[in-house]
Design a protein around this motif. Structure first.
Motif, PDB file in Angstrom:
ATOM      1  N   ARG A 100      71.046 125.409 -63.486  1.00  0.00           N
ATOM      2  CA  ARG A 100      71.393 126.267 -64.599  1.00  0.00           C
ATOM      3  C   ARG A 100      70.281 126.364 -65.639  1.00  0.00           C
ATOM      4  N   LEU A 101      69.559 125.257 -65.855  1.00  0.00           N
ATOM      5  CA  LEU A 101      68.649 125.158 -66.993  1.00  0.00           C
ATOM      6  C   LEU A 101      67.162 125.293 -66.664  1.00  0.00           C
ATOM      7  N   LEU A 102      66.780 124.963 -65.449  1.00  0.00           N
ATOM      8  CA  LEU A 102      65.359 124.897 -65.103  1.00  0.00           C
ATOM      9  C   LEU A 102      64.998 125.915 -64.023  1.00  0.00           C
ATOM     10  N   PRO A 103      63.738 126.337 -64.000  1.00  0.00           N
ATOM     11  CA  PRO A 103      63.312 127.270 -62.955  1.00  0.00           C
ATOM     12  C   PRO A 103      63.179 126.617 -61.572  1.00  0.00           C
ATOM     13  N   THR A 104      62.974 125.296 -61.541  1.00  0.00           N
ATOM     14  CA  THR A 104      62.862 124.585 -60.263  1.00  0.00           C
ATOM     15  C   THR A 104      63.773 123.363 -60.268  1.00  0.00           C
ATOM     16  N   GLY A 119      73.664 106.477 -67.701  1.00  0.00           N
ATOM     17  CA  GLY A 119      74.716 105.580 -67.232  1.00  0.00           C
ATOM     18  C   GLY A 119      75.708 106.303 -66.332  1.00  0.00           C
ATOM     19  N   ASN A 120      76.958 105.834 -66.290  1.00  0.00           N
ATOM     20  CA  ASN A 120      77.951 106.382 -65.364  1.00  0.00           C
ATOM     21  C   ASN A 120      78.579 107.685 -65.817  1.00  0.00           C
ATOM     22  N   THR A 121      78.826 107.827 -67.109  1.00  0.00           N
ATOM     23  CA  THR A 121      79.433 109.055 -67.618  1.00  0.00           C
ATOM     24  C   THR A 121      78.708 109.519 -68.872  1.00  0.00           C
ATOM     25  N   ALA A 122      78.780 110.835 -69.109  1.00  0.00           N
ATOM     26  CA  ALA A 122      78.155 111.414 -70.291  1.00  0.00           C
ATOM     27  C   ALA A 122      78.793 112.771 -70.556  1.00  0.00           C
ATOM     28  N   THR A 123      78.540 113.293 -71.729  1.00  0.00           N
ATOM     29  CA  THR A 123      79.034 114.636 -72.020  1.00  0.00           C
ATOM     30  C   THR A 123      78.095 115.652 -71.368  1.00  0.00           C
ATOM     31  N   ASP A 175      72.690 117.995 -70.172  1.00  0.00           N
ATOM     32  CA  ASP A 175      71.784 119.136 -70.331  1.00  0.00           C
ATOM     33  C   ASP A 175      70.529 118.739 -71.101  1.00  0.00           C
ATOM     34  N   ALA A 176      70.701 118.000 -72.177  1.00  0.00           N
ATOM     35  CA  ALA A 176      69.561 117.586 -72.994  1.00  0.00           C
ATOM     36  C   ALA A 176      68.599 116.705 -72.202  1.00  0.00           C
ATOM     37  N   ASN A 177      69.129 115.782 -71.422  1.00  0.00           N
ATOM     38  CA  ASN A 177      68.268 114.878 -70.654  1.00  0.00           C
ATOM     39  C   ASN A 177      67.611 115.574 -69.476  1.00  0.00           C
ATOM     40  N   VAL A 178      68.291 116.524 -68.860  1.00  0.00           N
ATOM     41  CA  VAL A 178      67.685 117.293 -67.760  1.00  0.00           C
ATOM     42  C   VAL A 178      66.498 118.091 -68.292  1.00  0.00           C
ATOM     43  N   LEU A 179      66.636 118.676 -69.456  1.00  0.00           N
ATOM     44  CA  LEU A 179      65.520 119.417 -70.055  1.00  0.00           C
ATOM     45  C   LEU A 179      64.405 118.475 -70.513  1.00  0.00           C
ATOM     46  N   ALA A 180      64.774 117.326 -71.057  1.00  0.00           N
ATOM     47  CA  ALA A 180      63.783 116.396 -71.601  1.00  0.00           C
ATOM     48  C   ALA A 180      62.955 115.705 -70.519  1.00  0.00           C
ATOM     49  N   VAL A 181      63.539 115.472 -69.359  1.00  0.00           N
ATOM     50  CA  VAL A 181      62.823 114.723 -68.318  1.00  0.00           C
ATOM     51  C   VAL A 181      61.566 115.471 -67.864  1.00  0.00           C
ATOM     52  N   GLU A 224      63.095 112.103 -60.850  1.00  0.00           N
ATOM     53  CA  GLU A 224      63.642 112.613 -62.107  1.00  0.00           C
ATOM     54  C   GLU A 224      65.154 112.410 -62.161  1.00  0.00           C
ATOM     55  N   LEU A 225      65.832 112.625 -61.041  1.00  0.00           N
ATOM     56  CA  LEU A 225      67.275 112.394 -60.972  1.00  0.00           C
ATOM     57  C   LEU A 225      67.597 110.929 -61.259  1.00  0.00           C
ATOM     58  N   ASP A 226      66.842 110.027 -60.638  1.00  0.00           N
ATOM     59  CA  ASP A 226      67.054 108.589 -60.850  1.00  0.00           C
ATOM     60  C   ASP A 226      66.861 108.217 -62.319  1.00  0.00           C
ATOM     61  N   TYR A 227      65.843 108.787 -62.943  1.00  0.00           N
ATOM     62  CA  TYR A 227      65.571 108.497 -64.354  1.00  0.00           C
ATOM     63  C   TYR A 227      66.745 108.924 -65.235  1.00  0.00           C
ATOM     64  N   VAL A 228      67.220 110.140 -65.051  1.00  0.00           N
ATOM     65  CA  VAL A 228      68.318 110.647 -65.877  1.00  0.00           C
ATOM     66  C   VAL A 228      69.572 109.807 -65.671  1.00  0.00           C
ATOM     67  N   GLN A 229      69.832 109.395 -64.429  1.00  0.00           N
ATOM     68  CA  GLN A 229      70.993 108.546 -64.163  1.00  0.00           C
ATOM     69  C   GLN A 229      70.845 107.186 -64.847  1.00  0.00           C
TER      70      GLN A 229
END
Length: 75
Positions: free
Chosen positions: A29-33, A48-52, A57-63, A39-44
């Protein structure tokens, strides 16, 4: 006849699982690629286990803005 009261939607406050699938959907939804596995491992790790959805969205963009050395876990 009375009108039914509808509660305002509060999806931002609802906590959802931080799964690979949810992260991939957010990235789509947020990124062109797509995000790579590192990157997935970092965001997880960060979220943690749950988030809003807002946090996800903020962490996916920030990574993408982080240096690779900050993302990768040293062996």
């Amino acid at each position: 006849m009375k009108a039914a009261r509808v509660k305002p939607r509060t999806d931002e406050a609802k906590r959802i699982p931080v799964s690979e699938t949810n992260l991939r959907k957010a990235a789509l939804r947020l990124l062109p690629t797509a995000l790579v596995s590192t990157e997935l491992d970092y965001v997880q790790r960060v979220l943690g286990n749950t988030a809003t959805q807002q946090d996800i969205d903020a962490n996916v963009l920030a990574v993408r803005k982080l240096a690779w050395s900050a993302i990768v876990v040293p062996d």
